[in-house]
Design a protein around this motif. Structure first.
Motif, short mmCIF file in Angstrom:
data_model
loop_
_atom_site.label_atom_id
_atom_site.label_comp_id
_atom_site.label_asym_id
_atom_site.label_seq_id
_atom_site.Cartn_x
_atom_site.Cartn_y
_atom_site.Cartn_z
N ALA A 115 2.01 104.93 144.70
CA ALA A 115 1.88 106.30 144.20
C ALA A 115 3.15 106.68 143.47
O ALA A 115 4.23 106.12 143.74
N ARG A 116 3.01 107.63 142.55
CA ARG A 116 4.17 108.05 141.77
C ARG A 116 4.03 109.51 141.42
O ARG A 116 2.93 110.00 141.18
N ILE A 117 5.17 110.20 141.37
CA ILE A 117 5.21 111.59 140.92
C ILE A 117 6.27 111.71 139.84
O ILE A 117 7.39 111.23 140.01
N THR A 118 5.90 112.31 138.72
CA THR A 118 6.82 112.42 137.61
C THR A 118 7.60 113.74 137.69
O THR A 118 7.33 114.59 138.53
N ARG A 119 8.56 113.87 136.79
CA ARG A 119 9.42 115.06 136.79
C ARG A 119 8.59 116.34 136.65
O ARG A 119 8.91 117.35 137.26
N ASP A 120 7.51 116.26 135.86
CA ASP A 120 6.71 117.46 135.66
C ASP A 120 5.67 117.67 136.75
O ASP A 120 4.87 118.59 136.69
N GLY A 121 5.68 116.79 137.76
CA GLY A 121 4.79 116.97 138.89
C GLY A 121 3.48 116.20 138.82
O GLY A 121 2.67 116.28 139.75
#
Length: 115
Positions: free
Chosen positions: A49-55
Motif C-alpha cells: 500500500a502507498r499514500i502520496t503527499r496529496d493523500g
C-alpha cells in the motif's frame, strides 16, 4: 538522514487484525509518498500500500478491502490497518519513503498469521 521505525507486528490468528505504525524522524509531509512493502520467505519484496503527499492511496489487489493506509501528519506517522488477516499475509513488513530521487527503508516488522 531520515529514519523510519516500524512497530505493531506480531502473531495473530487467521481473521484477526493488526495495526502497523511507521514513525519518521522528520516531517512526513515532505515525502513524495510513503508506503508499506512486505517480503515473505523465499519471495520477492512486494508493494502492499502507498499514500502520496496529496493523500492518494493505492493497494495491491490481494489486500484491497482488508488493509487501510493512513497518515497522521502531527505525529509524523503512517499506519497500516490490517483486518481479516490470512496466513498468506505472513511476511516482514517494511516502511518505505520516497523523497525526490531518494528512498528510505525501515528495519521491518514481522507479521505472522496462524491457521
Amino acid at each position: 538522514q531520515v529514519q523510519l521505525v516500524e512497530s505493531g507486528g506480531g502473531l495473530v490468528q487467521d481473521g484477526g487484525s493488526l495495526r502497523l505504525s511507521c514513525a519518521a524522524s522528520g516531517n512526513i509531509v515532505i515525502f513524495n509518498a510513503v508506503g508499506w512493502y512486505r517480503q515473505a520467505p523465499g519471495k520477492q519484496r512486494e508493494s502492499v500500500a502507498r499514500i502520496t503527499r496529496d493523500g492518494s492511496t493505492n493497494y495491491m489487489d490481494s489486500v484491497k478491502g482488508r488493509f487501510t493506509i493512513s497518515r497522521d501528519n502531527a505525529k509524523n506517522t503512517v499506519y497500516l490497518q490490517m483486518n481479516s488477516l490470512k496466513p498468506e499475509d505472513t511476511a516482514v513488513y517494511y516502511c518505505n519513503a520516497l523523497l525526490l530521487d531518494r528512498e528510505f527503508w525501515g528495519q521491518g516488522t514481522q507479521v505472522t498469521v496462524s491457521n
